[in-house]
Design an enzyme around this catalytic site. Structure first.
Site, PDB file in Angstrom:
ATOM      1  CG  HIS A   1      39.731  44.303  45.175  1.00  0.00           C
ATOM      2  ND1 HIS A   1      39.665  44.803  44.053  1.00  0.00           N
ATOM      3  CD2 HIS A   1      39.722  42.807  44.508  1.00  0.00           C
ATOM      4  CE1 HIS A   1      39.477  44.827  43.140  1.00  0.00           C
ATOM      5  NE2 HIS A   1      39.238  43.449  42.826  1.00  0.00           N
TER       6      HIS A   1
ATOM      7  NE  ARG B   1      41.839  49.941  40.622  1.00  0.00           N
ATOM      8  CZ  ARG B   1      42.920  50.191  41.120  1.00  0.00           C
ATOM      9  NH1 ARG B   1      41.951  51.516  41.839  1.00  0.00           N
ATOM     10  NH2 ARG B   1      44.083  50.280  41.356  1.00  0.00           N
TER      11      ARG B   1
ATOM     12  NE  ARG C   1      39.312  47.958  35.185  1.00  0.00           N
ATOM     13  CZ  ARG C   1      39.712  47.188  36.023  1.00  0.00           C
ATOM     14  NH1 ARG C   1      41.031  46.637  35.889  1.00  0.00           N
ATOM     15  NH2 ARG C   1      39.612  47.621  37.446  1.00  0.00           N
TER      16      ARG C   1
ATOM     17  CD  GLU D   1      42.309  41.904  32.869  1.00  0.00           C
ATOM     18  OE1 GLU D   1      42.588  42.101  33.662  1.00  0.00           O
ATOM     19  OE2 GLU D   1      41.227  42.291  32.431  1.00  0.00           O
TER      20      GLU D   1
ATOM     21  CG  ASN E   1      46.696  43.002  40.025  1.00  0.00           C
ATOM     22  OD1 ASN E   1      47.949  43.550  40.371  1.00  0.00           O
ATOM     23  ND2 ASN E   1      45.916  44.663  40.683  1.00  0.00           N
TER      24      ASN E   1
ATOM     25  NE  ARG F   1      43.654  39.991  42.527  1.00  0.00           N
ATOM     26  CZ  ARG F   1      43.577  40.451  42.104  1.00  0.00           C
ATOM     27  NH1 ARG F   1      44.374  41.504  41.509  1.00  0.00           N
ATOM     28  NH2 ARG F   1      41.859  41.705  41.609  1.00  0.00           N
TER      29      ARG F   1
ATOM     30  CB  CYS G   1      47.063  49.845  35.006  1.00  0.00           C
ATOM     31  SG  CYS G   1      46.078  48.170  33.764  1.00  0.00           S
TER      32      CYS G   1
END
Length: 573
Positions: free
Chosen positions: A191, A298, A334, A433, A456, A467, A504
């Protein structure tokens, strides 16, 4: 003495500024006996006075940047610092037991904190426990002569040095003064890295030792293009990097000429390049960088930047501002993606061994429908001010999507019945995702208006590799044939139903991945605004037919990510 530091290049750019250590201080101390209680009380009074002065400054800054309501928390802290009951007991302990101010402060405040926390039937008083804890920390820091970082108060050019940066940390950063940041941990998809690109400042993450190697106030050159930092550079190095910064600025000026251009490949095929944003204010950066859409708003940042759940009116105002700001270009919002590493202090969630695989995103929305319905009403009301699309995160099954869409339709019908205007042209899609969803993309494409691939999470779930875990970071492989096959499956499934697919995740702006994604037929690429013009410039040089051949070979013939990268290099040189 000059020293170099290497990390992961997270956000392009070059800057030189003083280091600002965003590191929590060590507040440990020893309890000691004292001979002169009056002198000790005077020392405490000085620490309290310094804390008041500091909080007045923070309150003023918070009022200017965040509004009066947000600044009120600091007024509560100032009230505590003037509480005669609290400090009367601390002074009495110093005098009666002849202990140092640190010990007296901790003992008395611990007692008050415990007392307030026990008031389970009074949430207001329970909140005072948190206020006392914060105030105690500030006074203790002044007693011990250590500094508590206050990023909201930065008023000179700095490079932030931190172990990591939370979303709430980055929300406080002022781009006028914060010229870049370096963290000990993280990768390109952390982030902190994503926010650095949103803020359009150079960043290096995953350095391993920035907080140990750098001291507050040292001069730092940060090279976010190559992932290198120079600590206490020589004059020659400063001059050299000033020239590099000028070269990069010239390249950006060249890209700026494409701001109003369509995104076309060499053979004339059109694609859409969108921006990922966190707040309505980011729309300015999206437009300044030639975004043709917002591919990801977001919305969770509206929740994370608040002290309580944002109301329908507050959310409506934010969505309306973003939609109007894009002047007819599509804005994909989202719905709340809370959980994982994005917690809300005012919305406690059950402790989980693996929160990334637990109660998060649409799973929370479907259980806490009061929160979900408030957000959907705000979105629906804002839809008449432009072109809105809504997507649900972390969908794993067809039923989850149907359930979420049903709630959306219910709220839409309620608003229409109330006589409130709602657009009839809202696309409702989903994030891709979860590997399970990617494998049944053909089924989901019958119900969703579009897909947006969140690479991601898709990569970390497919590779079973966190991650954020440095020890398994080698498994974060966006170019692995397994990932490319999933991406192809999603795109092909949407096209078979006459739908479109965007992306995205950070892969969308990756200059090595773009040729592959063009070849796979991705329709919309959404990325940090600062990557848009660079990507548009790259696409102008790509031949679609040649990229289709590249993608086919990568998916069918390659066994490793390294082989895929070698193929990309061969096809794009």
């Amino acid at each position: 003495m000059m020293k170099k530091l290497k990390g992961i290049a997270a956000s392009d750019g070059i800057a030189t500024a003083k280091a600002y250590m965003l590191v929590q201080p060590d507040l440990s101390f020893e309890t000691t006996s004292i001979e002169d209680p009056e002198a000790e009380i005077a020392r405490l009074d000085a620490a309290v006075a310094a804390s008041k002065l500091e909080l007045e400054g923070i309150k003023k800054k918070a009022s200017e940047n965040l509004g009066e309501e947000e600044a009120q928390v600091f007024e509560a802290h100032l009230t505590i610092l003037s509480d005669p009951e609290l400090f009367g007991q601390i002074n009495a302990k110093i005098t009666g037991e002849k202990v140092n101010a640190e010990a007296a402060l901790k003992d008395v405040t611990d007692m008050f904190i415990g007392m307030f926390e026990a008031m389970e039937d009074n949430p207001y008083m329970q909140e005072r426990a948190s206020d006392i804890r914060d105030v105690t920390k500030r006074v203790m820091a002044h007693l011990l002569g250590v500094k508590i970082p206050n990023p909201a108060l930065i008023d000179q050019e700095v490079v932030i040095i931190a172990h990591d940066l939370t979303p709430s940390d980055t929300a406080q950063l002022d781009r006028r003064f914060v010229k870049g940041f370096i963290t000990d941990i993280g990768g390109r998809t952390s982030h902190s890295a994503i926010m650095s690109r949103t803020l359009e400042i150079p960043a290096i993450v995953g350095s391993g030792s920035a907080t140990a190697d750098i001291e507050d106030g040292q001069t730092i050159i940060i090279d976010g293009i190559n992932g290198e930092a120079i600590i206490e550079p020589t004059e020659e190095q400063i001059t050299e990097y000033q020239a590099k910064a000028a070269e990069f600025a010239a390249l950006k000026a060249e890209w700026d000429l494409l701001k109003e251009a369509q995104t076309l490949t060499l053979d004339g095929k059109e694609f859409i390049l969108g921006a990922n944003i966190g707040t309505p204010k980011d729309v300015v950066g999206a437009n300044d960088n030639g975004a043709e859409a917002v591919g990801l708003f977001r919305s969770e940042f509206l929740y994370m930047d608040a002290s309580e759940l944002p109301t329908e009116e507050e959310q409506f105002a934010a969505y309306k501002e973003a939609i109007e700001g894009m002047e007819g270009k599509q804005v994909v919002v989202r719905t709340m993606d809370i959980g994982g590493d994005k917690d809300l202090p005012y919305l406690p969630l059950p402790a989980e061994e693996n929160p990334f695989l637990g109660f998060r995103a649409v799973r929370i929305s479907l259980e806490r429908q009061d929160i979900f319905r408030t957000q959907l009403r705000a979105l629906l009301r804002a839809s008449v001010y432009g072109r809105l699309a809504v997507m649900f995160p972390m969908i794993a099954t067809v039923q989850e999507f149907k359930d979420a869409k049903a709630v959306f339709e219910e709220e839409k019908a309620k608003l229409v019945a109330e006589g409130i205007a709602v657009s009839d042209d809202i696309e409702v899609g989903m994030m891709m995702e979860v590997p399970a969803a990617a494998m049944i993309a053909d089924k989901l494409a019958k119900y969703a208006d579009f897909f947006s691939i969140g690479t991601n999470d898709l990569i970390q779930y497919t590779m079973a590799a966190d991650r954020g875990n440095e020890r398994v970071s080698y498994l974060y492989q966006p170019y692995n044939p397994s990932i490319l096959r999933l991406v192809k499956n999603i795109i092909d499934a949407s096209h078979a139903e006459g739908k479109w697919t965007g992306m995205c995740g950070e892969m969308a702006g990756d200059q090595l991945a773009v040729p592959l994604l063009v070849g796979l037929g991705l329709d919309e690429f959404s990325m940090s605004a600062t990557s848009i013009l660079k990507t548009r410039s790259l696409m102008k040089r790509l031949d679609t037919k040649k990229m289709e051949e590249l993608a086919q070979k990568a998916v069918n013939d390659c066994e490793t990510a390294e082989e895929v990268l070698a193929l990309v290099e061969e096809y794009t040189k």
